[in-house]
Design a protein around this motif. Structure first.
Motif, PDB file in Angstrom:
ATOM      1  N   ALA A 154       0.819  -1.210   0.000  1.00 45.65           N
ATOM      2  CA  ALA A 154       0.000   0.000   0.000  1.00 45.65           C
ATOM      3  C   ALA A 154       0.851   1.257   0.000  1.00 45.65           C
ATOM      4  N   LEU A 155       0.299   2.294  -0.581  1.00 48.14           N
ATOM      5  CA  LEU A 155       0.921   3.605  -0.516  1.00 48.14           C
ATOM      6  C   LEU A 155       0.817   4.154   0.902  1.00 48.14           C
ATOM      7  N   SER A 156       1.794   4.938   1.287  1.00 52.57           N
ATOM      8  CA  SER A 156       1.733   5.620   2.575  1.00 52.57           C
ATOM      9  C   SER A 156       0.603   6.645   2.550  1.00 52.57           C
ATOM     10  N   ILE A 157      -0.148   6.726   3.633  1.00 53.64           N
ATOM     11  CA  ILE A 157      -1.230   7.708   3.712  1.00 53.64           C
ATOM     12  C   ILE A 157      -0.691   9.126   3.584  1.00 53.64           C
ATOM     13  N   ASN A 158       0.587   9.306   3.875  1.00 56.95           N
ATOM     14  CA  ASN A 158       1.202  10.629   3.733  1.00 56.95           C
ATOM     15  C   ASN A 158       1.261  11.073   2.275  1.00 56.95           C
ATOM     16  N   GLU A 217       7.012   9.046  -0.272  1.00 55.27           N
ATOM     17  CA  GLU A 217       7.517   7.721   0.090  1.00 55.27           C
ATOM     18  C   GLU A 217       7.183   6.689  -0.981  1.00 55.27           C
ATOM     19  N   CYS A 218       6.813   7.156  -2.172  1.00 53.53           N
ATOM     20  CA  CYS A 218       6.370   6.267  -3.237  1.00 53.53           C
ATOM     21  C   CYS A 218       7.309   6.358  -4.435  1.00 53.53           C
ATOM     22  N   ASP A 219       7.016   5.576  -5.456  1.00 51.57           N
ATOM     23  CA  ASP A 219       7.700   5.672  -6.741  1.00 51.57           C
ATOM     24  C   ASP A 219       6.707   6.142  -7.789  1.00 51.57           C
ATOM     25  N   LEU A 266      -1.393   8.601 -22.390  1.00 51.14           N
ATOM     26  CA  LEU A 266      -0.271   8.842 -21.491  1.00 51.14           C
ATOM     27  C   LEU A 266      -0.721   8.750 -20.044  1.00 51.14           C
ATOM     28  N   TYR A 267      -0.016   7.916 -19.273  1.00 56.90           N
ATOM     29  CA  TYR A 267      -0.352   7.731 -17.862  1.00 56.90           C
ATOM     30  C   TYR A 267       0.883   7.966 -16.987  1.00 56.90           C
ATOM     31  N   PHE A 268       0.611   8.337 -15.757  1.00 59.24           N
ATOM     32  CA  PHE A 268       1.662   8.538 -14.757  1.00 59.24           C
ATOM     33  C   PHE A 268       1.167   7.848 -13.494  1.00 59.24           C
ATOM     34  N   GLU A 269       1.916   6.869 -13.002  1.00 60.16           N
ATOM     35  CA  GLU A 269       1.440   6.035 -11.899  1.00 60.16           C
ATOM     36  C   GLU A 269       2.216   6.310 -10.619  1.00 60.16           C
ATOM     37  N   MET A 270       1.491   6.274  -9.522  1.00 63.36           N
ATOM     38  CA  MET A 270       2.075   6.395  -8.190  1.00 63.36           C
ATOM     39  C   MET A 270       1.904   5.045  -7.502  1.00 63.36           C
ATOM     40  N   ILE A 271       3.015   4.393  -7.171  1.00 62.10           N
ATOM     41  CA  ILE A 271       2.965   3.059  -6.579  1.00 62.10           C
ATOM     42  C   ILE A 271       3.880   2.999  -5.360  1.00 62.10           C
ATOM     43  N   PRO A 272       3.681   2.016  -4.486  1.00 60.80           N
ATOM     44  CA  PRO A 272       4.570   1.879  -3.318  1.00 60.80           C
ATOM     45  C   PRO A 272       6.029   1.740  -3.736  1.00 60.80           C
ATOM     46  N   ARG A 273       6.903   2.277  -2.947  1.00 59.12           N
ATOM     47  CA  ARG A 273       8.330   2.302  -3.279  1.00 59.12           C
ATOM     48  C   ARG A 273       8.914   0.894  -3.389  1.00 59.12           C
ATOM     49  N   ASN A 274       9.731   0.694  -4.418  1.00 52.49           N
ATOM     50  CA  ASN A 274      10.477  -0.552  -4.644  1.00 52.49           C
ATOM     51  C   ASN A 274       9.574  -1.765  -4.878  1.00 52.49           C
TER      52      ASN A 274
END
Length: 262
Positions: A64-68, A152-154, A168-176
């Motif tokens: 999961a992504l950080s709530i921050n 805290e994400c990638d 075109l898309y830009f994704e925010m996912i959990p780091r690493n």
């Protein structure tokens, strides 16, 4: 899905193999594909963020992504840019900022998105956020915009072709987290023996998975630098690349007299 792929996959499963699919698509977007394949193993979805058992409609593992980092989606919505925002939470898709791009995407993938405000959306676990863009200028804007945040994400750039137009898309996912981390987790869940993890892919988001597998394969129409990293290069996707790879594996295992155990 080419018919010879279906036949090869069924053969692989009958010989004792676990066949799974790794995809950047969400849980809900991928369900229709399984109707063509039947009883396969849990799948790696949402770019490795979720291991999902479609046979029992159950999440076996999730990142999961950080709530921050939720605030990034809120701040992007508050700009004057026409940027679609989808929040992916398990089997739920939230249309946090609906645009024509996000609607086209949801229709294409058969998604029934909830339309709720930030306060309600924040009550969900976010596995991925997908930003859907009208043009390259908006992509450049969002890349520059997120640098103002401590996150805290990638972030990754992705594309899809819908109605003969490249989106075109830009994704925010959990780091690493990626398909390779999902592959390792799936192997752990299924208790796959060392040496018996195989993967095939066709693009850069598959590269780490191909390299981490015990035997990794690329397809004929992959970029050359991906094919150089593969142990085997199959034919084209539309000609049954998966069948080519399964045949290759079977011959190797047959020679070793091990079959497809685990």
């Amino acid at each position: 899905i080419p018919e010879r792929n279906k036949e090869a996959i069924n053969f692989f499963i009958k010989e004792g193999g676990h066949f799974s699919i790794a995809t950047g698509r969400s849980v809900a977007a991928f369900r229709n594909i399984l109707d063509e394949l039947g009883n396969i193993a849990p799948c790696i979805v949402t770019n490795g963020c979720i291991i999902y058992d479609y046979n029992h409609c159950k999440i076996l593992h999730e990142e999961a992504l950080s709530i921050n980092d939720y605030k990034i989606a809120k701040e992007i919505k508050n700009t004057d840019k026409n940027i679609g925002i989808e929040i992916h939470s398990g089997a739920t898709v939230i249309g946090y900022n609906q645009t024509q791009e996000s609607i086209d995407h949801q229709v294409y993938e058969g998604l029934n998105a909830l339309e709720i405000d930030f306060e309600e959306a924040s009550k969900y676990i976010w596995n991925k956020v997908l930003f859907l863009l009208d043009n390259k200028e908006d992509l450049e804007f969002i890349i520059d915009f997120v640098t103002a945040f401590e996150f805290e994400c990638d972030f990754i750039e992705t594309t899809a072709t819908i109605d003969n137009r490249k989106r075109l898309y830009f994704e925010m996912i959990p780091r690493n987290i990626n398909k390779a981390t999902g592959l390792r987790k799936l192997a752990e869940i299924l208790k796959i023996n060392r040496g018996c993890i195989y993967a095939i892919g066709d693009y850069y988001n598959d590269l780490d998975m191909i390299k981490k597998a015990d035997i990794g394969a690329a397809v004929a129409d992959s970029p050359d630098d991906i094919k150089l990293q593969a142990d085997f290069v199959a034919g084209r996707c539309e000609d049954g690349a998966v069948a080519d790879f399964i045949n290759y594996l079977f011959m190797k295992r047959k020679d070793a007299k091990d079959g497809f155990s685990n």
